[in-house]
Motif scaffolding. Structure first.
Motif, PDB file in Angstrom:
ATOM      1  N   GLU A  98      52.438  42.848  45.540  1.00  0.00           N
ATOM      2  CA  GLU A  98      51.355  41.985  46.014  1.00  0.00           C
ATOM      3  C   GLU A  98      50.043  42.336  45.313  1.00  0.00           C
ATOM      4  OE1 GLU A  98      48.860  40.846  50.080  1.00  0.00           O
ATOM      5  OE2 GLU A  98      50.681  42.071  50.225  1.00  0.00           O
ATOM      6  N   ALA A  99      49.776  43.649  45.177  1.00  0.00           N
ATOM      7  CA  ALA A  99      48.516  44.085  44.580  1.00  0.00           C
ATOM      8  C   ALA A  99      48.462  43.821  43.084  1.00  0.00           C
ATOM      9  CB  ALA A  99      48.295  45.572  44.862  1.00  0.00           C
ATOM     10  N   LYS A 102      50.714  39.575  42.314  1.00  0.00           N
ATOM     11  CA  LYS A 102      50.109  38.400  42.929  1.00  0.00           C
ATOM     12  C   LYS A 102      48.583  38.432  42.870  1.00  0.00           C
ATOM     13  CE  LYS A 102      53.971  37.735  46.160  1.00  0.00           C
ATOM     14  NZ  LYS A 102      54.369  37.674  47.585  1.00  0.00           N
ATOM     15  N   LYS A 103      47.987  39.625  42.977  1.00  0.00           N
ATOM     16  CA  LYS A 103      46.528  39.759  42.958  1.00  0.00           C
ATOM     17  C   LYS A 103      46.107  40.730  41.859  1.00  0.00           C
ATOM     18  CE  LYS A 103      46.005  38.777  47.906  1.00  0.00           C
ATOM     19  NZ  LYS A 103      45.441  39.262  49.196  1.00  0.00           N
ATOM     20  N   ASP A 106      42.367  41.286  41.061  1.00  0.00           N
ATOM     21  CA  ASP A 106      41.659  41.972  42.152  1.00  0.00           C
ATOM     22  C   ASP A 106      41.835  43.480  42.078  1.00  0.00           C
ATOM     23  OD1 ASP A 106      41.132  39.436  42.955  1.00  0.00           O
ATOM     24  OD2 ASP A 106      42.052  39.593  44.941  1.00  0.00           O
ATOM     25  N   PHE A 107      42.995  43.929  41.606  1.00  0.00           N
ATOM     26  CA  PHE A 107      43.305  45.360  41.591  1.00  0.00           C
ATOM     27  C   PHE A 107      43.382  45.919  40.161  1.00  0.00           C
ATOM     28  CE2 PHE A 107      44.737  43.874  45.676  1.00  0.00           C
ATOM     29  CZ  PHE A 107      44.442  44.926  46.542  1.00  0.00           C
ATOM     30  N   THR A 385      39.655  48.237  43.013  1.00  0.00           N
ATOM     31  CA  THR A 385      39.497  46.788  43.177  1.00  0.00           C
ATOM     32  C   THR A 385      38.263  46.326  42.408  1.00  0.00           C
ATOM     33  OG1 THR A 385      38.273  47.194  45.229  1.00  0.00           O
ATOM     34  CG2 THR A 385      40.615  46.667  45.417  1.00  0.00           C
ATOM     35  N   THR A 389      38.770  42.368  48.677  1.00  0.00           N
ATOM     36  CA  THR A 389      40.048  41.672  48.778  1.00  0.00           C
ATOM     37  C   THR A 389      40.830  42.188  49.974  1.00  0.00           C
ATOM     38  OG1 THR A 389      42.037  41.038  47.524  1.00  0.00           O
ATOM     39  CG2 THR A 389      41.265  43.312  47.273  1.00  0.00           C
ATOM     40  N   THR A 390      41.974  41.582  50.230  1.00  0.00           N
ATOM     41  CA  THR A 390      42.836  42.005  51.329  1.00  0.00           C
ATOM     42  C   THR A 390      44.218  42.318  50.786  1.00  0.00           C
ATOM     43  OG1 THR A 390      43.510  39.729  51.800  1.00  0.00           O
ATOM     44  CG2 THR A 390      41.596  40.602  53.006  1.00  0.00           C
ATOM     45  N   LEU A 391      44.997  43.023  51.588  1.00  0.00           N
ATOM     46  CA  LEU A 391      46.348  43.396  51.178  1.00  0.00           C
ATOM     47  C   LEU A 391      47.205  43.516  52.431  1.00  0.00           C
ATOM     48  CD1 LEU A 391      47.999  44.221  48.647  1.00  0.00           C
ATOM     49  CD2 LEU A 391      47.465  46.593  49.211  1.00  0.00           C
TER      50      LEU A 391
END
Length: 394
Positions: A98-99, A102-103, A106-107, A385, A389-391
């Motif tokens: 996810e980190a 998908k994102k 952000d990371f 980051t 953002t969220t995780l």
């Protein structure tokens, strides 16, 4: 005023001054701790942390096993305090995907780590540099150079040449006890050096032994940890370790710079000899195309790119080979099956090739199992980051 009274007054002022300083420092520590503890409410869950030292007391052994144990209590995403630094640990495949998939943007950042900042000459490499337009261009040119060089059998040829040199060295030592470590270093360094800047070393070559010593010294220093990485304010204090790191970096980058300059002087776009030539060509092509920010890629960036090739290709391969030899020695029955498959598919008259891979499933499975059991970077590289953002819905 009598001398005794003056001395008493001086002692009183000294005591009051020391008490004021002590109370001030304690108050500062407590206020900082309370502020950080309140901030923890907005962070993923995690264990209690002490002022100044945070959660360092957890990590007397292997960090990755400690993180695995903490995940059982706090979940796949949890917070730690490493000294004065906030750290979020991702401890499952789903959260990592996810980190970083998908994102990914952000990371994609990198935290400020003093030792890595020194090694990267102020963030001029790819591996430890923070996300930015310059980093994106640098990475794009690097990947283009690697793809250009790796086409055909260039890399496989370099591996075969270095392996043949090592086999010849072993032949001379037949019947004698051999320390494999130095030969593994020579084998791997000759693959990387010949691919990076077209050089193969002999065992007594001064530059080879210098590179190997710097590598081992760096491994030892990083393995012991650096307090200034955890407490950034310590960077302003004199430190023999920091002095050693700066000295080694200067010596190491001096070797990279010399090879880069030699390549610029002999560069021929119609005869690209190695990865350094491909990097120079990629840079020149970008300049001719008028790509924005190309002027921000200096010689420092290019020599750091060469250094990244060494960092990513030497230690990882060396440690994996050492684990493989150890596991095969402990499990001779596995060694016999691998040897039988190699004899069946490859024979004794040539070296293995990438094209043999599909015909040797047992050997490939053995290699993958070695990499699983002897994981050389269980914590991977640290990330930061680039935006809020969220995780995992946290």
């Amino acid at each position: 005023m009598c001398g005794v009274c003056l001395q008493q007054l001086t002692d009183t002022f000294r005591t009051m001054w020391l008490m004021t300083i002590t109370v001030g420092l304690v108050t500062l520590v407590l206020v900082t701790w309370l502020r950080d503890y309140v901030k923890r409410w907005r962070m993923p869950p995690g264990p209690f942390f002490w002022p100044i030292i945070g959660n360092i007391y957890f990590f007397s052994g292997r960090m990755y096993t400690t993180c695995t144990d903490l995940a059982k209590k706090y979940g796949d995403v949890f917070s730690l305090k490493m000294g004065m630094t906030d750290v979020v640990v991702l401890n499952s495949l789903d959260t990592v995907k996810e980190a970083f998939v998908k994102k990914g943007v952000d990371f994609a950042g990198r935290p400020m780590i003093l030792s890595m900042d020194i090694f990267s000459e102020g963030g001029k490499d790819i591996a430890f540099t923070d996300y930015s337009p310059t980093w994106k261009l640098h990475r794009k040119l690097f990947h283009g150079a690697i793809r250009g060089y790796a086409l055909g059998e260039n890399l496989q040829t370099k591996v075969h040449e270095s392996l043949e040199d090592t086999i010849a060295e072993f032949t001379k030592m037949e019947g004698q006890a051999v320390d494999l470590e130095v030969y593994i270093y020579k084998l791997v360094y000759n693959v990387i050096c010949s691919a990076a800047f077209g050089v193969r070393y002999t065992m007594d070559d001064e530059e080879f032994n210098t590179l190997m010593k710097i590598n081992k010294d760096t491994e030892e220093i990083v393995g012991q940890g650096l307090l200034a990485d955890v407490y950034p304010s310590l960077r302003f204090l004199p430190s023999p370790t920091l002095t050693t790191i700066r000295k080694m970096t200067k010596q190491y980058m001096g070797i990279m710079q010399r090879h880069l300059e030699e390549h610029r002087e002999t560069f021929d776009p119609s005869n690209l000899r190695d990865i350094t030539d491909h990097m120079i060509k990629a840079q020149k092509d970008a300049e001719e195309e008028g790509i924005q920010d190309i002027n921000s890629l200096t010689d420092t960036h290019l020599r750091q790119t060469i250094s990244d090739i060494f960092g990513g290709g030497t230690d990882t391969t060396i440690f994996t080979l050492r684990w493989a030899i150890l596991y095969l020695a402990v499990h001779p029955e596995i060694q016999e099956k691998v040897a039988a498959e190699l004899d069946s598919v490859v024979g004794r008259d040539r070296l293995p090739e990438l094209s043999d891979r599909e015909a040797m499933p047992y050997t490939e499975a053995t290699i993958l199992e070695v990499m699983r059991m002897g994981s050389i970077a269980p914590l991977s590289l640290p990330h930061a980051t680039t935006v809020d953002t969220t995780l995992s819905k946290l």
